[in-house]
Scaffold this active site. Structure first.
Site, PDB file in Angstrom:
ATOM      1  N   ASP A 184      34.585 -11.989 -65.047  1.00 55.59           N
ATOM      2  CA  ASP A 184      34.221 -13.207 -64.310  1.00 55.59           C
ATOM      3  C   ASP A 184      33.704 -12.922 -62.895  1.00 55.59           C
ATOM      4  OD1 ASP A 184      34.952 -14.833 -66.416  1.00 55.59           O
ATOM      5  OD2 ASP A 184      36.986 -15.176 -65.665  1.00 55.59           O
TER       6      ASP A 184
ATOM      7  N   LYS B 230      35.824 -21.426 -60.816  1.00 54.92           N
ATOM      8  CA  LYS B 230      34.910 -21.978 -61.835  1.00 54.92           C
ATOM      9  C   LYS B 230      35.654 -22.794 -62.875  1.00 54.92           C
ATOM     10  CE  LYS B 230      36.432 -18.989 -65.127  1.00 54.92           C
ATOM     11  NZ  LYS B 230      37.183 -19.389 -66.317  1.00 54.92           N
TER      12      LYS B 230
HETATM   13  P1  ATP Z   1      41.528 -14.677 -65.751  1.00 49.77           P
HETATM   14  O1  ATP Z   1      41.104 -15.763 -66.693  1.00 49.77           O
HETATM   15  O2  ATP Z   1      40.429 -13.759 -65.309  1.00 49.77           O
HETATM   16  O3  ATP Z   1      42.791 -13.983 -66.162  1.00 49.77           O
HETATM   17  P2  ATP Z   1      42.805 -16.553 -64.035  1.00 49.77           P
HETATM   18  O4  ATP Z   1      42.007 -17.498 -63.229  1.00 49.77           O
HETATM   19  O5  ATP Z   1      43.547 -17.122 -65.199  1.00 49.77           O
HETATM   20  O6  ATP Z   1      41.836 -15.410 -64.421  1.00 49.77           O
HETATM   21  P3  ATP Z   1      43.747 -15.152 -61.715  1.00 49.77           P
HETATM   22  O7  ATP Z   1      44.428 -16.041 -60.759  1.00 49.77           O
HETATM   23  O8  ATP Z   1      42.376 -14.742 -61.413  1.00 49.77           O
HETATM   24  O9  ATP Z   1      43.855 -15.834 -63.151  1.00 49.77           O
HETATM   25  O10 ATP Z   1      44.638 -13.837 -61.896  1.00 49.77           O
HETATM   26  C1  ATP Z   1      45.342 -13.437 -63.040  1.00 49.77           C
HETATM   27  C2  ATP Z   1      46.359 -12.347 -62.659  1.00 49.77           C
HETATM   28  O11 ATP Z   1      45.725 -11.300 -61.929  1.00 49.77           O
HETATM   29  C3  ATP Z   1      47.455 -12.880 -61.773  1.00 49.77           C
HETATM   30  O12 ATP Z   1      48.550 -13.263 -62.528  1.00 49.77           O
HETATM   31  C4  ATP Z   1      47.773 -11.719 -60.823  1.00 49.77           C
HETATM   32  O13 ATP Z   1      48.926 -11.012 -61.248  1.00 49.77           O
HETATM   33  C5  ATP Z   1      46.588 -10.765 -60.929  1.00 49.77           C
HETATM   34  N1  ATP Z   1      45.818 -10.645 -59.663  1.00 49.77           N
HETATM   35  C6  ATP Z   1      45.332  -9.528 -59.128  1.00 49.77           C
HETATM   36  N2  ATP Z   1      44.659  -9.772 -57.994  1.00 49.77           N
HETATM   37  C7  ATP Z   1      44.687 -11.097 -57.801  1.00 49.77           C
HETATM   38  C8  ATP Z   1      44.156 -11.947 -56.796  1.00 49.77           C
HETATM   39  N3  ATP Z   1      43.457 -11.481 -55.745  1.00 49.77           N
HETATM   40  N4  ATP Z   1      44.386 -13.251 -56.927  1.00 49.77           N
HETATM   41  C9  ATP Z   1      45.076 -13.736 -57.990  1.00 49.77           C
HETATM   42  N5  ATP Z   1      45.625 -12.973 -58.940  1.00 49.77           N
HETATM   43  C10 ATP Z   1      45.429 -11.651 -58.871  1.00 49.77           C
END
Ligand code: ATP
Length: 324
Positions: free
Chosen positions: A146, A16
């Site tokens: 989210d 998103k």
């Molecule tokens: P948010 O804003 O919810 O933190 P984001 O999009 O910035 O999300 P994501 O890639 O969703 O970041 O993940 C953040 C952290 O969650 C990563 O640094 C990782 O260590 C952990 N994590 C746990 N499971 C997953 C997954 N399936 N994919 C990605 N990261 C994951």
């Protein structure tokens, strides 16, 4: 559990961008009240859930960009989703999850949340658990703020911690260019910097943040020019403070006439709104040539939430649930 060895379910769930993100003051429980308008974009995480020979436990493998930074133990959001579903549905937690990342890890595009949403749907089908959409949404909200949106998709208003999702009417298709960074940003670090900047400015954030009426009108009209003018993210100053180099992406977007430029979620991904596919291509070429972004993607939104796309052994019991 009625699934047999060799069965597999493939689900795609979208990443998103936040069209508007308003952050209220830090509360005693450590959270901020949030209001956000999300748009699901055509960058899809893929989860393949399959039965295993051992018939017990949840295992996971991850491939795609940034896969090495994703945990493969019980902290992986997809593993947590599968275990939670098994517990609540009263089935044995037995599956292998194969994740193919498309969203940047820790990129502010909720890729991990999309993995969790895709896993809920994939395991519900694989295990023939038969949870209703409302039950899946309730589990999604437990997993993270989210996750419900990744199930719903489209364009939606998120309130509370972002976990209460209400669809927003949006006409047409919007063209986005995503400027991806080499390394992610920690969401807690961005919120901490945001709190520091708010305190330093002696600002008093609204206890009940609201999204602008102009944004809803622009979405309803399907007008990218109006939408570009009201894109806004309260975390942008904090992310730019932690990553000053993102300013070069913003500058380049301005020079090339992007209709709007904003940080997605807590960053570091920057989303640039284009007038159509031609301008999106032009922006993508300029970003790539300048080297200010580690990677550049062109996507469109809105797109649907998590859905089954293909399965080697579709359960004949629930043909109507295909494409849910
Ligand atoms: P948010 O804003 O919810 O933190 P984001 O999009 O910035 O999300 P994501 O890639 O969703 O970041 O993940 C953040 C952290 O969650 C990563 O640094 C990782 O260590 C952990 N994590 C746990 N499971 C997953 C997954 N399936 N994919 C990605 N990261 C994951």
């Amino acid at each position: 559990m009625t699934s047999k060895l060799g069965e597999r379910v493939v689900v795609h769930a979208p990443a998103k961008v936040n069209l508007e993100l308003r952050v209220g003051p830090l509360q005693d429980d450590g959270y901020h009240p949030l209001v956000s308008v999300f748009q699901a974009v055509s960058l899809f995480e893929e989860v393949v859930a399959s039965t295993t020979a051992s018939g017990t436990g949840i295992s996971v493998t991850v491939r795609g960009p940034g896969a090495a930074q994703v945990p493969t133990d019980g902290s992986n959001l997809a593993v947590r989703a599968a275990r939670l579903l098994a517990e609540r549905a009263g089935v044995e937690p037995a599956a292998h999850l194969s994740l193919r990342k498309a969203a940047p890890v820790a990129g502010g595009m909720a890729g991990g949340s999309a993995d969790a949403a895709a896993t809920l749907l994939a395991c519900d089908l694989l295990w023939d658990a038969g949870l209703s959409r409302e039950e899946l949404l309730a589990l999604a909200a437990e997993l993270g703020s989210d996750v419900p949106f990744a199930l719903v998709g489209g364009t939606a208003l998120g309130t509370g911690r972002g976990d209460r999702v209400t669809p927003v009417l949006a006409r047409g298709e919007f063209h986005w260019v995503l400027a991806l960074a080499e390394t992610g940003l920690s969401t807690p670090a961005v919120y901490a910097e945001h709190d520091r900047l708010v305190a330093a400015a002696a600002a008093v954030p609204d206890l009940e943040p609201r999204v602008s009426d102009d944004l809803a009108a622009a979405l309803l009209a399907g007008d990218p020019v109006s939408l570009g003018a009201c894109l806004s993210n309260d975390l942008q100053a904090a992310a730019l403070s932690l990553r000053p180099e993102l300013r070069a992406v913003v500058r380049l977007g301005e020079e090339h006439g992007a209709l709007g430029i904003l940080l997605s979620g807590s960053g570091p991904t920057v989303a640039l709104l284009a007038s159509g596919s031609d301008q999106a291509l032009e922006l993508a070429v300029a970003l790539t040539a300048s080297g200010v972004a580690a990677d550049v993607r062109r996507v469109t939104g809105p797109v649907p939430g998590a859905r089954q796309v293909e399965s080697a052994a579709v359960s004949p019991l629930h043909p109507s649930r295909r494409g849910r």
